[in-house]
Design an enzyme around this catalytic site. Structure first.
Site, PDB file in Angstrom:
ATOM      1  N   GLY A 191     -51.900 -69.701 -87.445  1.00 38.53           N
ATOM      2  CA  GLY A 191     -52.897 -68.962 -88.224  1.00 38.53           C
ATOM      3  C   GLY A 191     -54.283 -69.279 -87.658  1.00 38.53           C
ATOM      4  N   ILE A 193     -56.727 -71.295 -88.595  1.00 39.47           N
ATOM      5  CA  ILE A 193     -57.179 -72.689 -88.500  1.00 39.47           C
ATOM      6  C   ILE A 193     -56.507 -73.391 -87.321  1.00 39.47           C
ATOM      7  CG2 ILE A 193     -57.164 -74.934 -89.684  1.00 39.47           C
ATOM      8  CD1 ILE A 193     -57.620 -73.442 -92.307  1.00 39.47           C
ATOM      9  N   GLY A 194     -55.191 -73.186 -87.160  1.00 45.62           N
ATOM     10  CA  GLY A 194     -54.456 -73.813 -86.055  1.00 45.62           C
ATOM     11  C   GLY A 194     -54.982 -73.345 -84.708  1.00 45.62           C
ATOM     12  N   HIS A 449     -79.030 -50.521 -75.545  1.00 45.98           N
ATOM     13  CA  HIS A 449     -78.397 -50.808 -74.251  1.00 45.98           C
ATOM     14  C   HIS A 449     -79.169 -51.908 -73.540  1.00 45.98           C
ATOM     15  CE1 HIS A 449     -76.296 -50.149 -70.497  1.00 45.98           C
ATOM     16  NE2 HIS A 449     -77.467 -50.161 -69.886  1.00 45.98           N
TER      17      HIS A 449
END
Ligand code: FAD
Length: 470
Positions: A191, A193-194, A449
Protein backbone atom coordinates in the site's frame (compact mmCIF):
# COMPACT_ATOMS: atom_id res chain seq x y z
CA UNK A 1 -11.96 16.21 40.57
CA UNK A 2 -11.31 19.39 38.59
CA UNK A 3 -14.26 20.43 36.38
CA UNK A 4 -14.36 22.27 33.04
CA UNK A 5 -17.05 23.22 30.54
CA UNK A 6 -17.05 23.78 26.77
CA UNK A 7 -19.52 24.07 23.89
CA UNK A 8 -17.41 21.49 22.07
CA UNK A 9 -14.78 19.05 23.29
CA UNK A 10 -12.68 17.47 20.54
CA UNK A 11 -10.93 14.20 21.38
CA UNK A 12 -7.75 13.96 19.30
CA UNK A 13 -5.53 16.74 17.97
CA UNK A 14 -4.72 15.20 14.57
CA UNK A 15 -5.71 16.91 11.29
CA UNK A 16 -9.36 15.97 11.86
CA UNK A 17 -9.49 17.18 15.47
CA UNK A 18 -7.28 20.26 15.57
CA UNK A 19 -8.75 21.73 12.38
CA UNK A 20 -12.31 21.18 13.65
CA UNK A 21 -11.41 22.76 17.01
CA UNK A 22 -9.94 25.85 15.37
CA UNK A 23 -12.86 26.26 12.94
CA UNK A 24 -15.42 25.95 15.77
CA UNK A 25 -13.50 28.54 17.79
CA UNK A 26 -13.38 30.88 14.76
CA UNK A 27 -17.16 30.58 14.63
CA UNK A 28 -17.46 31.69 18.24
CA UNK A 29 -17.67 28.48 20.27
CA UNK A 30 -15.83 27.80 23.48
CA UNK A 31 -13.71 24.78 22.50
CA UNK A 32 -11.46 22.28 24.26
CA UNK A 33 -9.23 19.70 22.57
CA UNK A 34 -7.74 16.72 24.39
CA UNK A 35 -4.94 14.46 23.23
CA UNK A 36 -3.18 11.70 25.14
CA UNK A 37 0.11 12.79 23.53
CA UNK A 38 1.95 15.84 24.84
CA UNK A 39 2.68 16.83 21.25
CA UNK A 40 -0.24 18.09 19.13
CA UNK A 41 -0.85 17.19 15.49
CA UNK A 42 -1.78 13.51 15.71
CA UNK A 43 -0.41 10.71 13.56
CA UNK A 44 -0.05 13.06 10.61
CA UNK A 45 2.42 15.47 12.19
CA UNK A 46 4.12 13.17 14.69
CA UNK A 47 4.62 9.85 12.88
CA UNK A 48 2.82 10.06 9.53
CA UNK A 49 2.57 12.48 6.62
CA UNK A 50 5.15 15.01 7.73
CA UNK A 51 8.10 12.90 8.99
CA UNK A 52 7.67 10.47 6.08
CA UNK A 53 7.74 13.32 3.57
CA UNK A 54 10.80 14.83 5.26
CA UNK A 55 12.57 11.48 4.80
CA UNK A 56 11.30 11.18 1.23
CA UNK A 57 12.74 14.57 0.29
CA UNK A 58 16.08 13.90 2.00
CA UNK A 59 16.47 10.43 0.53
CA UNK A 60 15.50 11.76 -2.88
CA UNK A 61 18.15 14.46 -2.73
CA UNK A 62 20.73 11.85 -1.72
CA UNK A 63 19.67 9.59 -4.58
CA UNK A 64 19.73 12.46 -7.10
CA UNK A 65 23.19 13.42 -5.93
CA UNK A 66 24.33 9.81 -6.27
CA UNK A 67 22.66 8.84 -9.53
CA UNK A 68 20.91 11.76 -11.18
CA UNK A 69 23.16 14.82 -11.08
CA UNK A 70 25.79 13.53 -13.51
CA UNK A 71 23.34 14.05 -16.38
CA UNK A 72 23.05 17.69 -15.35
CA UNK A 73 26.82 18.05 -15.48
CA UNK A 74 27.11 18.18 -11.70
CA UNK A 75 29.75 15.82 -10.36
CA UNK A 76 30.13 15.13 -6.65
CA UNK A 77 33.20 13.14 -5.81
CA UNK A 78 32.98 12.53 -2.08
CA UNK A 79 29.31 11.91 -1.40
CA UNK A 80 28.44 10.67 2.10
CA UNK A 81 25.24 9.89 3.92
CA UNK A 82 24.87 11.38 7.41
CA UNK A 83 21.77 9.48 8.55
CA UNK A 84 21.81 11.02 12.04
CA UNK A 85 21.63 14.51 10.51
CA UNK A 86 18.84 13.41 8.20
CA UNK A 87 16.81 12.04 11.12
CA UNK A 88 17.46 15.19 13.14
CA UNK A 89 16.23 17.38 10.26
CA UNK A 90 13.05 15.29 10.13
CA UNK A 91 12.55 15.62 13.90
CA UNK A 92 13.15 19.39 13.75
CA UNK A 93 10.46 19.75 11.08
CA UNK A 94 8.04 17.74 13.23
CA UNK A 95 8.84 19.88 16.31
CA UNK A 96 8.28 23.15 14.48
CA UNK A 97 4.98 22.05 12.94
CA UNK A 98 3.55 20.50 16.11
CA UNK A 99 4.41 23.65 18.07
CA UNK A 100 2.66 25.55 15.28
CA UNK A 101 -0.57 23.69 16.12
CA UNK A 102 -0.22 24.73 19.78
CA UNK A 103 0.31 28.32 18.60
CA UNK A 104 -2.88 28.12 16.53
CA UNK A 105 -4.77 26.76 19.54
CA UNK A 106 -3.55 29.68 21.66
CA UNK A 107 -4.40 32.21 18.94
CA UNK A 108 -7.93 30.84 18.63
CA UNK A 109 -8.38 30.33 22.40
CA UNK A 110 -8.82 26.57 22.14
CA UNK A 111 -8.08 25.00 25.54
CA UNK A 112 -5.65 22.10 25.15
CA UNK A 113 -5.77 19.13 27.59
CA UNK A 114 -3.10 16.45 27.77
CA UNK A 115 -4.43 13.08 28.88
CA UNK A 116 -6.42 10.04 27.82
CA UNK A 117 -10.11 10.78 27.30
CA UNK A 118 -12.97 8.46 28.25
CA UNK A 119 -16.57 9.34 27.46
CA UNK A 120 -18.59 8.78 30.63
CA UNK A 121 -21.94 10.15 29.47
CA UNK A 122 -23.27 11.85 26.29
CA UNK A 123 -22.01 15.22 27.48
CA UNK A 124 -19.26 14.29 29.92
CA UNK A 125 -15.66 13.24 29.27
CA UNK A 126 -13.10 12.31 31.88
CA UNK A 127 -9.52 13.17 30.99
CA UNK A 128 -6.93 11.10 32.82
CA UNK A 129 -4.10 13.60 32.86
CA UNK A 130 -0.49 12.98 33.91
CA UNK A 131 -0.08 10.90 37.08
CA UNK A 132 0.39 12.72 40.37
CA UNK A 133 4.12 12.64 41.16
CA UNK A 134 3.61 11.64 44.82
CA UNK A 135 0.62 9.29 44.86
CA UNK A 136 1.00 7.93 41.31
CA UNK A 137 -2.77 8.39 40.92
CA UNK A 138 -4.01 9.88 37.66
CA UNK A 139 -5.08 13.51 37.83
CA UNK A 140 -8.59 13.36 36.47
CA UNK A 141 -10.42 16.29 34.92
CA UNK A 142 -14.15 16.14 34.26
CA UNK A 143 -15.12 18.06 31.13
CA UNK A 144 -18.76 18.87 30.40
CA UNK A 145 -19.49 19.61 26.74
CA UNK A 146 -22.78 19.89 24.89
CA UNK A 147 -21.05 18.49 21.80
CA UNK A 148 -18.26 15.93 21.65
CA UNK A 149 -16.23 15.23 18.51
CA UNK A 150 -14.25 12.00 18.38
CA UNK A 151 -11.17 12.31 16.13
CA UNK A 152 -8.98 9.62 17.65
CA UNK A 153 -7.57 8.43 14.33
CA UNK A 154 -6.09 5.03 13.66
CA UNK A 155 -3.31 2.68 14.70
CA UNK A 156 -1.23 0.31 12.55
CA UNK A 157 -2.94 -3.03 11.88
CA UNK A 158 -1.05 -6.15 12.85
CA UNK A 159 -0.67 -9.43 10.98
CA UNK A 160 -1.43 -12.71 12.79
CA UNK A 161 1.74 -14.71 13.30
CA UNK A 162 4.10 -11.78 12.85
CA UNK A 163 5.76 -10.99 16.17
CA UNK A 164 6.34 -7.25 16.30
CA UNK A 165 9.20 -6.28 18.58
CA UNK A 166 8.73 -2.54 18.11
CA UNK A 167 12.06 -2.17 16.38
CA UNK A 168 13.44 -4.71 13.94
CA UNK A 169 9.99 -6.05 13.17
CA UNK A 170 7.87 -2.96 13.43
CA UNK A 171 5.49 -0.45 11.96
CA UNK A 172 5.87 2.74 9.93
CA UNK A 173 6.69 4.57 13.17
CA UNK A 174 9.76 2.36 13.62
CA UNK A 175 10.71 2.69 9.95
CA UNK A 176 10.94 6.47 10.38
CA UNK A 177 13.65 5.99 12.98
CA UNK A 178 15.98 3.20 11.79
CA UNK A 179 19.35 4.19 13.27
CA UNK A 180 21.26 2.63 10.37
CA UNK A 181 20.42 1.77 6.77
CA UNK A 182 19.13 -1.84 6.76
CA UNK A 183 21.00 -4.23 4.50
CA UNK A 184 17.79 -5.99 3.58
CA UNK A 185 14.43 -4.48 4.48
CA UNK A 186 11.39 -6.70 4.01
CA UNK A 187 8.20 -4.71 3.57
CA UNK A 188 4.94 -6.58 4.15
CA UNK A 189 2.17 -4.79 2.24
CA UNK A 190 2.35 -2.81 -1.02
CA UNK A 191 0.00 0.00 0.00
CA UNK A 192 1.06 3.65 0.04
CA UNK A 193 2.88 3.53 3.40
CA UNK A 194 4.92 0.42 2.51
CA UNK A 195 5.89 1.79 -0.89
CA UNK A 196 6.77 5.26 0.39
CA UNK A 197 8.96 4.05 3.24
CA UNK A 198 10.34 1.12 1.23
CA UNK A 199 11.46 3.56 -1.46
CA UNK A 200 13.04 5.87 1.16
CA UNK A 201 15.30 3.09 2.44
CA UNK A 202 16.04 1.78 -1.06
CA UNK A 203 17.28 5.23 -2.06
CA UNK A 204 19.43 5.30 1.07
CA UNK A 205 21.02 1.99 0.08
CA UNK A 206 18.91 -0.93 1.37
CA UNK A 207 17.91 -3.93 -0.62
CA UNK A 208 14.11 -3.80 -0.34
CA UNK A 209 11.71 -6.68 -0.94
CA UNK A 210 7.99 -5.95 -0.89
CA UNK A 211 5.66 -8.86 -0.13
CA UNK A 212 2.03 -8.37 -1.12
CA UNK A 213 -0.92 -10.71 -0.66
CA UNK A 214 -2.78 -9.38 -3.72
CA UNK A 215 -1.49 -9.89 -7.25
CA UNK A 216 -1.11 -6.13 -7.69
CA UNK A 217 0.25 -3.16 -5.78
CA UNK A 218 -1.73 -0.19 -4.41
CA UNK A 219 -5.10 -1.91 -4.04
CA UNK A 220 -7.93 0.57 -4.70
CA UNK A 221 -5.96 2.78 -7.09
CA UNK A 222 -6.51 2.72 -10.86
CA UNK A 223 -5.10 -0.67 -11.88
CA UNK A 224 -3.52 0.56 -15.14
CA UNK A 225 -1.61 3.26 -13.22
CA UNK A 226 -0.66 0.74 -10.52
CA UNK A 227 0.78 -1.58 -13.22
CA UNK A 228 2.78 1.30 -14.67
CA UNK A 229 4.03 2.20 -11.19
CA UNK A 230 5.08 -1.41 -10.60
CA UNK A 231 7.18 -1.43 -13.78
CA UNK A 232 8.86 1.84 -12.75
CA UNK A 233 9.58 0.66 -9.19
CA UNK A 234 11.02 -2.62 -10.46
CA UNK A 235 13.31 -0.70 -12.81
CA UNK A 236 14.43 1.35 -9.79
CA UNK A 237 15.50 -1.82 -8.02
CA UNK A 238 12.61 -2.50 -5.61
CA UNK A 239 11.84 -6.22 -5.53
CA UNK A 240 8.23 -7.34 -5.44
CA UNK A 241 6.67 -10.70 -4.63
CA UNK A 242 2.99 -10.43 -5.43
CA UNK A 243 0.30 -12.96 -4.53
CA UNK A 244 2.40 -13.85 -1.48
CA UNK A 245 0.89 -14.90 1.84
CA UNK A 246 3.05 -14.19 4.88
CA UNK A 247 2.29 -16.74 7.58
CA UNK A 248 4.70 -15.68 10.32
CA UNK A 249 7.59 -13.42 11.18
CA UNK A 250 10.01 -13.43 14.08
CA UNK A 251 13.55 -12.63 15.12
CA UNK A 252 16.00 -15.54 14.96
CA UNK A 253 19.44 -14.50 16.18
CA UNK A 254 20.63 -11.60 14.04
CA UNK A 255 17.99 -12.09 11.37
CA UNK A 256 14.32 -11.38 10.95
CA UNK A 257 12.74 -14.44 9.39
CA UNK A 258 9.53 -14.13 7.41
CA UNK A 259 7.71 -17.32 6.48
CA UNK A 260 5.72 -17.33 3.27
CA UNK A 261 3.12 -19.92 2.30
CA UNK A 262 4.55 -22.38 -0.23
CA UNK A 263 7.96 -20.68 -0.43
CA UNK A 264 11.32 -20.67 1.31
CA UNK A 265 11.43 -18.37 4.38
CA UNK A 266 12.95 -14.96 3.69
CA UNK A 267 15.66 -13.43 5.86
CA UNK A 268 16.30 -9.75 6.33
CA UNK A 269 17.64 -7.47 9.02
CA UNK A 270 14.47 -5.35 9.36
CA UNK A 271 10.79 -5.89 8.62
CA UNK A 272 8.22 -3.16 8.06
CA UNK A 273 4.67 -4.38 8.59
CA UNK A 274 2.41 -2.04 6.62
CA UNK A 275 -0.82 -3.95 6.16
CA UNK A 276 -3.24 -1.13 6.78
CA UNK A 277 -4.56 0.73 9.79
CA UNK A 278 -7.45 0.15 12.19
CA UNK A 279 -9.61 2.78 13.85
CA UNK A 280 -8.39 3.83 17.27
CA UNK A 281 -11.26 3.43 19.73
CA UNK A 282 -9.64 1.61 22.63
CA UNK A 283 -10.46 2.94 26.08
CA UNK A 284 -12.86 5.61 24.79
CA UNK A 285 -15.80 4.03 26.62
CA UNK A 286 -17.94 3.70 23.48
CA UNK A 287 -19.75 0.53 24.58
CA UNK A 288 -20.79 2.14 27.87
CA UNK A 289 -22.74 4.90 26.13
CA UNK A 290 -24.04 2.88 23.18
CA UNK A 291 -22.03 4.18 20.23
CA UNK A 292 -22.44 1.79 17.30
CA UNK A 293 -19.55 0.50 15.20
CA UNK A 294 -19.67 -0.71 11.60
CA UNK A 295 -18.58 -4.14 10.30
CA UNK A 296 -14.94 -3.01 10.18
CA UNK A 297 -14.89 -1.76 13.78
CA UNK A 298 -15.06 1.93 12.78
CA UNK A 299 -17.47 4.38 14.44
CA UNK A 300 -20.73 4.54 12.46
CA UNK A 301 -21.85 8.06 11.57
CA UNK A 302 -24.63 9.55 9.46
CA UNK A 303 -23.93 12.09 6.70
CA UNK A 304 -23.70 14.84 9.33
CA UNK A 305 -20.98 12.88 11.19
CA UNK A 306 -23.29 12.19 14.14
CA UNK A 307 -22.88 8.84 15.87
CA UNK A 308 -25.72 6.73 17.24
CA UNK A 309 -25.62 8.95 20.36
CA UNK A 310 -27.06 12.46 19.99
CA UNK A 311 -24.49 15.20 20.46
CA UNK A 312 -21.49 12.91 19.82
CA UNK A 313 -19.82 13.18 16.42
CA UNK A 314 -16.82 11.50 14.76
CA UNK A 315 -14.51 12.36 11.83
CA UNK A 316 -11.27 11.21 10.23
CA UNK A 317 -9.59 7.82 10.29
CA UNK A 318 -11.90 6.59 13.05
CA UNK A 319 -14.88 6.54 10.59
CA UNK A 320 -15.43 5.14 7.07
CA UNK A 321 -13.60 6.43 4.01
CA UNK A 322 -9.98 6.86 2.96
CA UNK A 323 -7.49 7.29 5.78
CA UNK A 324 -6.06 10.61 4.66
CA UNK A 325 -5.17 13.74 6.59
CA UNK A 326 -6.99 16.15 4.25
CA UNK A 327 -10.12 13.97 4.28
CA UNK A 328 -10.06 14.14 8.11
CA UNK A 329 -9.70 17.94 8.02
CA UNK A 330 -12.50 18.38 5.46
CA UNK A 331 -14.78 16.30 7.65
CA UNK A 332 -13.79 18.21 10.80
CA UNK A 333 -14.62 21.54 9.18
CA UNK A 334 -17.87 20.30 7.61
CA UNK A 335 -18.99 18.76 10.90
CA UNK A 336 -18.58 21.88 13.04
CA UNK A 337 -19.74 24.30 10.33
CA UNK A 338 -22.93 22.31 10.01
CA UNK A 339 -23.44 22.36 13.77
CA UNK A 340 -22.82 26.08 14.10
CA UNK A 341 -23.96 27.58 10.79
CA UNK A 342 -26.40 24.91 9.58
CA UNK A 343 -24.37 24.07 6.47
CA UNK A 344 -21.35 21.84 5.97
CA UNK A 345 -20.48 19.42 3.19
CA UNK A 346 -17.69 17.13 1.97
CA UNK A 347 -17.52 16.15 -1.71
CA UNK A 348 -16.00 12.67 -1.44
CA UNK A 349 -15.66 12.49 -5.25
CA UNK A 350 -13.09 15.27 -5.15
CA UNK A 351 -10.70 14.00 -2.46
CA UNK A 352 -7.30 13.37 -4.00
CA UNK A 353 -5.10 10.47 -2.93
CA UNK A 354 -1.33 10.64 -3.37
CA UNK A 355 1.47 8.13 -3.10
CA UNK A 356 4.66 10.08 -2.45
CA UNK A 357 7.10 7.81 -4.18
CA UNK A 358 9.41 8.99 -6.94
CA UNK A 359 7.67 9.46 -9.30
CA UNK A 360 4.55 10.39 -7.35
CA UNK A 361 1.21 8.77 -8.06
CA UNK A 362 -1.93 10.87 -7.64
CA UNK A 363 -5.54 10.22 -8.25
CA UNK A 364 -8.93 11.89 -7.83
CA UNK A 365 -12.45 10.73 -8.67
CA UNK A 366 -13.34 7.44 -10.28
CA UNK A 367 -10.83 4.88 -11.51
CA UNK A 368 -11.30 3.12 -14.83
CA UNK A 369 -12.03 -0.03 -12.83
CA UNK A 370 -14.86 1.82 -10.97
CA UNK A 371 -16.40 3.07 -14.20
CA UNK A 372 -16.27 -0.36 -15.88
CA UNK A 373 -17.84 -1.98 -12.82
CA UNK A 374 -20.61 0.63 -12.68
CA UNK A 375 -21.23 0.35 -16.45
CA UNK A 376 -20.65 4.09 -16.97
CA UNK A 377 -19.60 4.96 -20.53
CA UNK A 378 -16.48 7.10 -20.60
CA UNK A 379 -13.87 8.55 -22.90
CA UNK A 380 -10.21 8.46 -21.96
CA UNK A 381 -7.33 10.75 -22.81
CA UNK A 382 -3.72 10.01 -21.87
CA UNK A 383 -0.49 11.92 -22.26
CA UNK A 384 3.05 10.74 -21.41
CA UNK A 385 5.51 12.96 -19.52
CA UNK A 386 8.20 11.92 -22.00
CA UNK A 387 6.53 14.38 -24.43
CA UNK A 388 6.43 17.23 -21.88
CA UNK A 389 9.26 19.77 -22.20
CA UNK A 390 9.45 20.63 -18.50
CA UNK A 391 9.62 16.96 -17.48
CA UNK A 392 12.56 16.53 -19.82
CA UNK A 393 14.34 19.56 -18.33
CA UNK A 394 13.76 18.17 -14.84
CA UNK A 395 15.16 14.82 -15.92
CA UNK A 396 11.98 13.05 -14.70
CA UNK A 397 10.25 11.81 -17.82
CA UNK A 398 8.55 8.68 -16.52
CA UNK A 399 4.80 8.34 -16.19
CA UNK A 400 1.67 9.76 -17.74
CA UNK A 401 -1.61 11.57 -17.12
CA UNK A 402 -4.99 9.97 -17.69
CA UNK A 403 -8.27 11.92 -17.85
CA UNK A 404 -11.57 10.03 -17.74
CA UNK A 405 -14.68 11.90 -18.89
CA UNK A 406 -18.33 10.92 -19.17
CA UNK A 407 -18.96 9.81 -22.77
CA UNK A 408 -22.24 11.74 -22.98
CA UNK A 409 -21.76 14.85 -20.86
CA UNK A 410 -17.93 15.11 -21.05
CA UNK A 411 -17.89 15.84 -17.30
CA UNK A 412 -14.52 14.89 -15.76
CA UNK A 413 -15.04 11.74 -13.69
CA UNK A 414 -11.49 10.87 -12.72
CA UNK A 415 -7.88 11.95 -13.22
CA UNK A 416 -4.88 9.73 -12.54
CA UNK A 417 -1.29 10.85 -12.74
CA UNK A 418 1.99 9.08 -12.32
CA UNK A 419 4.95 11.35 -12.78
CA UNK A 420 6.98 14.24 -11.39
CA UNK A 421 5.08 16.35 -8.81
CA UNK A 422 1.87 14.44 -9.52
CA UNK A 423 0.73 15.30 -5.98
CA UNK A 424 0.75 19.01 -6.83
CA UNK A 425 -0.69 18.57 -10.33
CA UNK A 426 -3.73 16.67 -9.05
CA UNK A 427 -5.05 19.82 -7.29
CA UNK A 428 -6.24 21.23 -10.63
CA UNK A 429 -8.12 18.01 -11.34
CA UNK A 430 -9.73 18.05 -7.88
CA UNK A 431 -11.00 21.59 -8.48
CA UNK A 432 -12.25 20.55 -11.93
CA UNK A 433 -14.24 17.68 -10.42
CA UNK A 434 -15.53 19.85 -7.57
CA UNK A 435 -16.79 22.44 -10.05
CA UNK A 436 -18.24 19.79 -12.40
CA UNK A 437 -15.88 20.82 -15.21
CA UNK A 438 -15.77 18.98 -18.52
CA UNK A 439 -12.63 17.71 -20.21
CA UNK A 440 -13.27 20.48 -22.77
CA UNK A 441 -13.07 23.06 -19.93
CA UNK A 442 -9.66 21.70 -18.93
CA UNK A 443 -8.51 21.53 -22.54
CA UNK A 444 -9.60 25.12 -23.27
CA UNK A 445 -7.87 26.62 -20.19
CA UNK A 446 -4.52 28.19 -20.92
CA UNK A 447 -1.68 26.41 -19.09
CA UNK A 448 1.70 28.13 -18.74
CA UNK A 449 4.65 26.87 -20.77
CA UNK A 450 6.88 25.07 -20.02
CA UNK A 451 5.15 23.42 -17.04
CA UNK A 452 4.23 19.91 -16.00
CA UNK A 453 0.60 21.06 -15.91
CA UNK A 454 0.60 21.13 -19.71
CA UNK A 455 0.59 17.31 -19.57
CA UNK A 456 -2.81 17.46 -17.83
CA UNK A 457 -4.16 19.80 -20.49
CA UNK A 458 -2.84 17.53 -23.25
CA UNK A 459 -4.50 14.50 -21.63
CA UNK A 460 -7.77 16.50 -21.56
CA UNK A 461 -7.27 17.32 -25.26
CA UNK A 462 -6.58 13.62 -25.89
CA UNK A 463 -10.07 12.77 -24.59
CA UNK A 464 -11.26 14.31 -27.88
CA UNK A 465 -8.28 12.85 -29.78
CA UNK A 466 -6.72 16.23 -30.39
CA UNK A 467 -3.59 16.30 -28.23
CA UNK A 468 -1.01 18.47 -29.94
CA UNK A 469 2.27 17.02 -28.70
CA UNK A 470 1.61 13.29 -28.94
P1 FAD B 1 -4.81 11.11 13.95
O1 FAD B 1 -3.92 11.98 13.16
O2 FAD B 1 -4.44 9.66 14.07
O3 FAD B 1 -4.93 11.76 15.39
C1 FAD B 1 -5.63 11.13 16.42
C2 FAD B 1 -5.14 11.67 17.74
O4 FAD B 1 -6.03 11.21 18.77
C3 FAD B 1 -3.77 11.17 18.14
O5 FAD B 1 -2.91 12.25 18.40
C4 FAD B 1 -4.00 10.33 19.40
O6 FAD B 1 -2.96 10.47 20.34
C5 FAD B 1 -5.29 10.93 19.93
N1 FAD B 1 -6.07 10.00 20.76
C6 FAD B 1 -6.47 8.74 20.44
N2 FAD B 1 -7.22 8.21 21.44
C7 FAD B 1 -7.29 9.16 22.41
C8 FAD B 1 -7.94 9.22 23.68
N3 FAD B 1 -8.67 8.22 24.16
N4 FAD B 1 -7.78 10.34 24.42
C9 FAD B 1 -7.05 11.39 23.94
N5 FAD B 1 -6.43 11.38 22.74
C10 FAD B 1 -6.56 10.28 21.98
N6 FAD B 1 -2.25 10.99 4.97
C11 FAD B 1 -2.19 11.90 3.97
O7 FAD B 1 -3.21 12.52 3.67
N7 FAD B 1 -1.02 12.17 3.32
C12 FAD B 1 0.13 11.52 3.61
O8 FAD B 1 1.16 11.77 3.01
C13 FAD B 1 0.11 10.55 4.65
N8 FAD B 1 1.23 9.89 5.00
C14 FAD B 1 1.19 9.01 6.04
C15 FAD B 1 2.37 8.35 6.38
C16 FAD B 1 2.37 7.44 7.43
C17 FAD B 1 3.66 6.75 7.79
C18 FAD B 1 1.17 7.22 8.17
C19 FAD B 1 1.17 6.29 9.34
C20 FAD B 1 0.01 7.87 7.84
C21 FAD B 1 0.00 8.76 6.76
N9 FAD B 1 -1.17 9.43 6.37
C22 FAD B 1 -1.13 10.32 5.33
C23 FAD B 1 -2.46 9.20 7.05
C24 FAD B 1 -2.76 10.34 8.03
O9 FAD B 1 -1.71 10.45 8.96
C25 FAD B 1 -4.08 10.07 8.74
O10 FAD B 1 -5.09 9.86 7.77
C26 FAD B 1 -4.47 11.27 9.61
O11 FAD B 1 -3.49 11.54 10.57
C27 FAD B 1 -5.81 10.99 10.30
O12 FAD B 1 -6.16 12.10 11.06
P2 FAD B 1 -7.11 11.98 12.34
O13 FAD B 1 -7.28 13.38 12.83
O14 FAD B 1 -8.31 11.21 11.99
O15 FAD B 1 -6.32 11.11 13.41
Amino acid sequence: MEKKRHDLLVIGSGPGGYVAAIRAAQLGWNVGCVDSEKVSGGTCLRVGCIPSKAMLESSDIYWEAKAGLKDHGVVISDLKLDLAAMLKRKNDIVNILTKGVDGLFAKNKVKRYVGRARIEAPSRVVVAATANAKSGAANEISVEAEHILIATGSVPATLPGVEMDGGRIGTSTDALEFPEVPKHLIVIGAGFIGLELGSVWRRLGSKVTVLEYFKRILPGMDSEMADEALRIFRRQGLEFRLGTKVTSGRIVGKDCVVEIEGEEPMRGDRVLVSVGRSSNIEGLGLEGIGINLDEKGRISVNDQFETSVKGIFAVGDVIRGPMLAHKASEEGIACVERLITGYGHVNYEAIPGIVYTQPEIASVGKTEDDLKEAGIKYRKGTFPFVANGRARCLGHREGSVKVLANAETDRVLGVHIIGPRAGDLIAEAAVAIDYAATSEDLARSCHAHPTLSEALREAALAVDKRAIHA
